[in-house]
Design a protein around this motif. Sequence first.
Motif, PDB file in Angstrom:
ATOM      1  N   GLU A  18       0.744  -1.236  -0.279  1.00  0.00           N
ATOM      2  CA  GLU A  18       0.420   0.150  -0.306  1.00  0.00           C
ATOM      3  C   GLU A  18       0.703   1.331   0.257  1.00  0.00           C
ATOM      4  O   GLU A  18       0.635   2.651  -0.378  1.00  0.00           O
ATOM      5  N   MET A  19       1.751   1.174   0.976  1.00  0.00           N
ATOM      6  CA  MET A  19       2.815   2.467   0.687  1.00  0.00           C
ATOM      7  C   MET A  19       3.673   2.614  -0.319  1.00  0.00           C
ATOM      8  O   MET A  19       3.343   4.060  -1.494  1.00  0.00           O
ATOM      9  N   ALA A  20       4.008   1.730  -1.012  1.00  0.00           N
ATOM     10  CA  ALA A  20       4.364   1.666  -3.147  1.00  0.00           C
ATOM     11  C   ALA A  20       3.474   2.210  -3.683  1.00  0.00           C
ATOM     12  O   ALA A  20       3.977   3.047  -4.689  1.00  0.00           O
ATOM     13  N   VAL A  21       2.167   2.058  -3.679  1.00  0.00           N
ATOM     14  CA  VAL A  21       0.945   2.071  -4.247  1.00  0.00           C
ATOM     15  C   VAL A  21       1.164   3.457  -4.050  1.00  0.00           C
ATOM     16  O   VAL A  21       0.466   4.670  -5.435  1.00  0.00           O
ATOM     17  N   LEU A  22       0.491   3.991  -2.309  1.00  0.00           N
ATOM     18  CA  LEU A  22       0.528   5.656  -2.383  1.00  0.00           C
ATOM     19  C   LEU A  22       1.273   6.451  -2.876  1.00  0.00           C
ATOM     20  O   LEU A  22       1.161   7.480  -3.387  1.00  0.00           O
ATOM     21  N   GLN A  23       2.275   5.735  -2.968  1.00  0.00           N
ATOM     22  CA  GLN A  23       3.715   6.526  -3.470  1.00  0.00           C
ATOM     23  C   GLN A  23       3.884   6.553  -4.648  1.00  0.00           C
ATOM     24  O   GLN A  23       3.615   8.039  -5.474  1.00  0.00           O
ATOM     25  N   GLN A  24       2.757   5.839  -5.727  1.00  0.00           N
ATOM     26  CA  GLN A  24       3.115   6.178  -6.668  1.00  0.00           C
ATOM     27  C   GLN A  24       1.577   6.637  -7.140  1.00  0.00           C
ATOM     28  O   GLN A  24       2.224   7.776  -7.864  1.00  0.00           O
ATOM     29  N   MET A  25       1.176   7.175  -6.766  1.00  0.00           N
ATOM     30  CA  MET A  25      -0.444   8.132  -6.429  1.00  0.00           C
ATOM     31  C   MET A  25       0.198   8.877  -6.407  1.00  0.00           C
ATOM     32  O   MET A  25      -0.069  11.046  -7.047  1.00  0.00           O
ATOM     33  N   LEU A  26       1.114   9.570  -5.266  1.00  0.00           N
ATOM     34  CA  LEU A  26       2.009  10.675  -5.114  1.00  0.00           C
ATOM     35  C   LEU A  26       2.439  11.285  -6.188  1.00  0.00           C
ATOM     36  O   LEU A  26       2.914  13.063  -5.726  1.00  0.00           O
ATOM     37  N   ARG A  27       3.065  10.484  -7.335  1.00  0.00           N
ATOM     38  CA  ARG A  27       3.659  11.402  -8.186  1.00  0.00           C
ATOM     39  C   ARG A  27       3.104  12.315  -8.863  1.00  0.00           C
ATOM     40  O   ARG A  27       3.617  13.580  -9.338  1.00  0.00           O
ATOM     41  N   ASN A  28       1.970  12.034  -8.792  1.00  0.00           N
ATOM     42  CA  ASN A  28       1.038  12.948  -9.562  1.00  0.00           C
ATOM     43  C   ASN A  28       0.486  13.493  -8.812  1.00  0.00           C
ATOM     44  O   ASN A  28      -0.325  15.460  -9.329  1.00  0.00           O
ATOM     45  N   ARG A  29      -0.239  14.331  -7.731  1.00  0.00           N
ATOM     46  CA  ARG A  29      -0.499  15.131  -6.832  1.00  0.00           C
ATOM     47  C   ARG A  29       0.096  14.941  -5.334  1.00  0.00           C
ATOM     48  O   ARG A  29       0.408  13.790  -4.936  1.00  0.00           O
ATOM     49  N   SER A  30      -0.401  16.254  -4.548  1.00  0.00           N
ATOM     50  CA  SER A  30       0.539  16.067  -3.356  1.00  0.00           C
ATOM     51  C   SER A  30      -0.911  15.951  -2.515  1.00  0.00           C
ATOM     52  O   SER A  30      -0.066  15.481  -1.026  1.00  0.00           O
ATOM     53  N   HIS A  31      -2.144  16.135  -2.739  1.00  0.00           N
ATOM     54  CA  HIS A  31      -2.808  14.767  -2.031  1.00  0.00           C
ATOM     55  C   HIS A  31      -3.397  14.430  -2.539  1.00  0.00           C
ATOM     56  O   HIS A  31      -4.334  13.685  -3.579  1.00  0.00           O
ATOM     57  N   VAL A  32      -3.495  12.669  -1.492  1.00  0.00           N
ATOM     58  CA  VAL A  32      -4.319  11.656  -2.463  1.00  0.00           C
ATOM     59  C   VAL A  32      -5.770  11.742  -1.275  1.00  0.00           C
ATOM     60  O   VAL A  32      -5.280  10.633  -0.072  1.00  0.00           O
ATOM     61  N   SER A  33      -6.903  11.467  -1.862  1.00  0.00           N
ATOM     62  CA  SER A  33      -7.741  11.565  -0.270  1.00  0.00           C
ATOM     63  C   SER A  33      -8.078   9.792  -0.992  1.00  0.00           C
ATOM     64  O   SER A  33      -8.045   9.670  -1.421  1.00  0.00           O
TER      65      SER A  33
END
Length: 353
Positions: free
Chosen positions: A203-218
């Motif tokens: 989940e950390m790796a997936v979240l890190q991937q999402m954070l590449r494109n935005r500063s806040h992942v809801s």
Amino acid sequence: MPQLPMDLQTLRGNRVVASFSPTQHLPIAAPAVPLIAADVGGTHVRVGLVRATPDQGIDVIAYRRYRCADHAGLGPILADFHAHAPGARECVIASAGYALADGSVISANLPWPLSASRIRDDLGFQAVHLVNDFEAVAHAAAHIDGSQVLQLTGPAQAPRGPTLVVGPGTGLGAALWIPVGERSVVLATEAGQAALAAGNELEMAVLQQMLRNRSHVSIEHGALSGPGLLNLYNALCAVRGATPVHATPDAVSAAACDGSDPLAVQTLELFCGILGSTIGDMALLYGVQGGIYLAGGILPKLGQFLIGSTFVERFLNKGPMAKALQRIPVKLVEHGQLGVIGAASWYLQHRST
């Protein structure tokens, strides 16, 4: 009530609350004629002709579901339904989003603008009322019986206390039903906009991937919604170095449920784990004691997968607070008319006060 005309029989089947009232004062007693209640989501609009029963229940006289994509706005949908229920003089609308004082609604999940005042004027209603969609669903909690739920964990019964209603659909809705003497209040929330938290290395790796494109992942954007499920799948594919083959949330969930795509299966496993962890957090944050109802447009289709997932394990994985969470019933709601019933229940309760 007189026998319904044949065309009506064929229908069977967020923070701020805005109310556009008629010029004359409304009596405190429940209306003698039915009212129209609508549950407006990003994918479907559910509309019912409802009335209060002598035992303070809600009777759904007629019901119909509309696809948002097939209509230019909520007005035409309500006009179609109202044509079959011409006696209804008032309408209550449960909708995702933030209702402004002028009756318009701000929402990222609705496919078209929504204005209560325009609907009132165009359709000739005496009054149109707006309420947050999951606040409405929370008001329906008192009308849910055992035949409409699937028990996931916890005891069959719980003491009367704060009850959480939460569910992913086009977005993530959550509201808290709080008993106060013989009445109740409902706290509408924007819990879906809180930051997504990771609970393990994947989940950390997936979240890190999402954070590449935005500063806040809801929570709702990153996982717990239809679009969130697709985002979760795409991020997992990126982490695994695979090319996505599914373009819709339905395709991902279908491939996961039939076991035809390992990445889809893993995506849905992530979804269920994050759901359990998030709801456990909500239970502790909101002091839930009376139970948790899982609703929304996605989960009823995933019952068996959810049962076999890590949902319960992650829900209880809160250190020493696991013992407290074990006392909270968690149930999956099967009832498809909750939003309509809840909107009507909210309106009737507020009318009486």
